[in-house]
Scaffold this motif. Structure first.
Motif, mmCIF file in Angstrom:
data_model
loop_
_atom_site.group_PDB
_atom_site.id
_atom_site.type_symbol
_atom_site.label_atom_id
_atom_site.label_comp_id
_atom_site.label_asym_id
_atom_site.label_seq_id
_atom_site.Cartn_x
_atom_site.Cartn_y
_atom_site.Cartn_z
ATOM 1 N N UNK A 143 55.394 -21.728 22.111
ATOM 2 C CA UNK A 143 56.850 -22.586 21.875
ATOM 3 C C UNK A 143 56.300 -23.992 22.039
ATOM 4 N N UNK A 144 56.851 -25.010 21.133
ATOM 5 C CA UNK A 144 56.246 -26.294 20.739
ATOM 6 C C UNK A 144 56.010 -27.535 21.999
ATOM 7 N N UNK A 145 57.482 -27.167 23.060
ATOM 8 C CA UNK A 145 57.820 -28.051 23.631
ATOM 9 C C UNK A 145 57.814 -27.005 24.822
ATOM 10 N N UNK A 146 57.014 -27.239 25.903
ATOM 11 C CA UNK A 146 56.886 -26.241 27.368
ATOM 12 C C UNK A 146 56.446 -27.709 28.409
ATOM 13 N N UNK A 147 57.187 -27.279 29.431
ATOM 14 C CA UNK A 147 57.015 -28.301 30.900
ATOM 15 C C UNK A 147 56.906 -26.796 31.621
ATOM 16 N N UNK A 148 55.726 -27.733 32.382
ATOM 17 C CA UNK A 148 55.259 -26.471 33.080
ATOM 18 C C UNK A 148 55.640 -27.281 34.883
ATOM 19 N N UNK A 149 56.334 -26.581 35.685
ATOM 20 C CA UNK A 149 56.759 -27.251 37.563
ATOM 21 C C UNK A 149 55.371 -26.308 38.297
ATOM 22 N N UNK A 150 55.074 -27.456 38.969
ATOM 23 C CA UNK A 150 54.148 -26.967 40.263
ATOM 24 C C UNK A 150 54.998 -26.153 41.508
ATOM 25 N N UNK A 151 56.923 -26.335 41.479
ATOM 26 C CA UNK A 151 57.325 -25.136 42.410
ATOM 27 C C UNK A 151 58.476 -24.324 41.319
ATOM 28 N N UNK A 152 58.849 -23.370 41.679
ATOM 29 C CA UNK A 152 59.733 -22.467 41.091
ATOM 30 C C UNK A 152 60.923 -22.537 41.224
ATOM 31 N N UNK A 153 62.010 -22.137 41.206
ATOM 32 C CA UNK A 153 63.219 -21.327 42.177
ATOM 33 C C UNK A 153 63.445 -20.005 42.454
ATOM 34 N N UNK A 154 62.436 -19.219 41.390
ATOM 35 C CA UNK A 154 62.694 -18.327 41.223
ATOM 36 C C UNK A 154 64.116 -17.348 40.857
ATOM 37 N N UNK A 155 64.769 -17.371 40.306
ATOM 38 C CA UNK A 155 66.483 -16.712 39.839
ATOM 39 C C UNK A 155 66.500 -15.109 40.281
ATOM 40 N N UNK A 156 66.761 -15.141 40.998
ATOM 41 C CA UNK A 156 67.789 -13.797 41.518
ATOM 42 C C UNK A 156 68.505 -12.763 39.826
ATOM 43 N N UNK A 157 67.379 -11.418 40.310
ATOM 44 C CA UNK A 157 67.761 -10.658 38.656
ATOM 45 C C UNK A 157 69.656 -10.914 38.689
ATOM 46 N N UNK A 158 70.508 -9.956 39.544
ATOM 47 C CA UNK A 158 71.491 -9.790 39.547
ATOM 48 C C UNK A 158 72.376 -10.943 38.922
#
Length: 586
Positions: free
Chosen positions: A118-133
């Motif tokens: 991927x050309x443009x990628x930005x890593x975050x030190x924390x992540x919300x963790x999205x619910x699957x359903x």
């Protein structure tokens, strides 16, 4: 203190730095700029363009959640300090300038190396963790102002298979300025997603779809919340609100941070056991499409508190045909409007109620004498039972375990003060049905005990062997026939297709406490079958006979004697004889 800037500078980042350093008022060689401390950001300046909430191992894309942003504007944005959030958690974006018409993929910093293509990628030190359903994706600027939001659920994927196979959800048109929740689609890419690229479902066709009113919910003692299927024009001056019964409106406004939900408050309080209805006119979406007049009405009610016997188990399919989901049907056997949010299904394991599954989280008012069906795949169930009322069905990711031979279905209200239990068995099916796959068990009488085998019968063939979402094919309606015994129907065909393949033997007494016995005899006096032996009876009740003998074999067509013996507390014996005819198909 002042600083000079070239009047035609295009370096917006430098302008912002100078604003931060020197304040709101910046003097140039020709005039003054009057600016806020940050460039003004508006809703949809940055788009949430793709959501990977439920990645799956061994798929072409990395096993990692990601959110793709897109800048549809003609200016760059500095994203440092922006907030990515879901319903319960948030993360801060590091410094990054996203250029016009540029894609940017956000991931957790631990997963950044996985996206080397991927050309443009930005890593975050924390992540919300999205619910699957089901969850919400929200992007806010550094001051907490919403820039874009998307809500998704399992239904957003279009099918349960795509919801569980690691597909991303893509926006159809990122240049559309309204909320795109209703326009989310599962990716059509062979990779199951398009991080950093034009979406596979991209369609620039102008919106010509009319907005629809989805539902009206009670929002308080004197207010309601209207939910539409897409974002609306903020101009409500030409809106028309009609209520039955008539209600005097106090105020109308959009719900905070929403473009498709409107709150209406009234001068008076709403009342229980009244079915209110609203008809909406004059509402337009962001593309100026007028509301769909075939989908502009909704009902709403003040919910009542459920009591024992109000919400009951009514039908169960525990042995479905291959590829078809199981289901449990519940019935509101009362004159109340009852909110089902927080209700649960469960089973009975190791002598305790186990495997609780909430089947509805948001407000869902079930009307008096209406039905709800809980299943794992509405689309597949409807293919199998097209006569079912799909509008009464609820889809959840998993049901509690209900084995095909026997098991227990438990229904619980939110605080679990009300418990309905049905210990089912495949043996409860009619003896004449050789293959019970795809045949549901229906409750015969809502007034009588749930956990009583005699109160459950196989659904009829004429209804497709199940009645999900509507009245059971086999049902008992209590009639006040006077003191004594009643047999109905007096002629029945055990093998009949589309007719009741059994007869009902009902009793009515002056007082409870009798001990009863009911036997079926042939005209030659031989005992055919014993339906009950020395059971304690209430004031009324019933038994059924399906035309079989004690061994479970079908009896010959002809006349049979129903003999009831009732012994009261004084030792007096009363006998009642009735006749019944077992018919046969020609």
């Amino acid at each position: 203190m002042t600083s000079t800037i070239k009047p035609h500078t295009e370096n917006l980042l430098e302008v912002n730095k100078l604003i931060d350093q020197w304040g709101n008022k910046i003097k140039t060689s020709q005039y003054y700029f009057i600016l806020s401390s940050k460039t003004q950001n508006n809703f949809k300046d940055i788009i949430i363009n793709e959501v990977m909430a439920a990645p799956k191992r061994d798929n072409p894309l990395p096993y990692a959640e990601y959110i793709e942003l897109f800048n549809p504007s003609d200016r760059p944005f500095e994203l440092g300090g922006f907030i990515l959030a879901n319903k319960s958690r948030e993360a801060i974006l590091p410094s990054y300038s996203i250029a016009p018409n540029e894609y940017l993929v956000l991931v957790h910093e631990d997963d950044e190396a996985l996206f080397d293509q991927v050309d443009n990628i930005l890593g975050l030190s924390s992540w919300p963790r999205f619910v699957n359903g089901e969850d919400k994706v929200l992007l806010m600027d550094a001051e907490g102002k919403p820039l874009d939001s998307l809500s998704y659920s399992s239904s957003s994927y279009g099918s349960s298979s795509k919801a569980n196979e690691g597909y991303s959800l893509e926006v159809v048109n990122p240049f559309y300025t309204c909320d795109q929740t209703a326009l989310l689609r599962a990716s059509e890419s062979p990779l199951l997603g398009t991080p950093g690229k034009v979406n596979s479902v991209f369609d620039p066709t102008p919106d010509q779809t009319k907005p629809k009113l989805l539902k009206a919910l009670v929002n308080g003692p004197n207010s309601i919340l209207l939910e539409f299927d897409e974002g609306l024009s903020p101009n409500l001056e030409n809106a028309i609100w009609q209520f039955t019964p008539t209600m005097e409106i106090k105020n109308v406004d959009f719900s905070p941070n929403s473009h498709n939900r409107i709150v209406i408050s009234f001068e008076e309080s709403l009342k229980e056991k009244i079915a209110y209805q609203i008809t909406v006119g004059g509402i337009r979406d962001c593309s100026e499409n007028l509301i769909d007049e075939t989908n502009n009405q909704a009902s709403f009610q003040i919910p009542s508190i459920a009591e024992k016997g109000d919400i009951i188990l009514n039908e169960v399919l525990f042995n479905p045909r291959s590829g078809t989901p199981k289901f449990v049907e519940i019935h509101n056997h009362s004159s109340k409007f009852i909110d089902l949010s927080g209700w649960k299904l469960a089973n009975f394991h190791n002598e305790t109620v186990s495997n609780r599954k909430s089947f509805i989280k948001e407000t869902d008012i079930i009307a008096p004498f209406d039905y709800r069906v809980i299943t794992q795949d509405i689309g597949t169930l409807f293919q199998e039972y097209p006569k079912g009322k799909k509008e009464n069905w609820i889809e959840i990711s998993t049901l509690p375990s209900y084995p095909i031979a026997e098991g227990s279905v438990i229904l619980l209200n939110p605080d679990e003060s009300l418990i309905e239990r049905f210990d089912y068995s495949d043996k409860f099916h009619h003896e004449m049905i050789q293959n019970t796959k795809g045949v549901s068990l229906e409750r015969f009488s809502p007034e009588h005990e749930t956990n009583k085998p005699e109160n459950w019968h196989s659904a009829s063939a004429s209804h497709g062997y199940a009645t999900p979402g509507y009245k059971n094919s086999q049902s008992y309606e209590h009639n006040q026939f006077g003191i004594g015994l009643d047999v109905k129907p007096k002629i029945f065909l055990p093998e009949a297709t589309g007719e009741q393949p059994f007869t009902t033997i009902s009793y009515q007494l002056e007082e409870p406490g009798f001990v009863g016995t009911i036997r079926i005899y042939g005209t030659n006096g031989l005992l055919i079958k014993s339906l009950c032996e020395n059971e304690v009876w209430g004031i009324s009740g019933f038994y059924t006979w399906n035309g079989t003998n004690q061994a479970g074999n079908k009896v010959r067509p002809g006349y049979y004697i129903v003999l009831a013996e009732m012994l009261n507390l004084n030792g007096s014996l009363m006998q009642i004889k009735k006749t019944v005819v077992v018919g046969s198909k020609f």
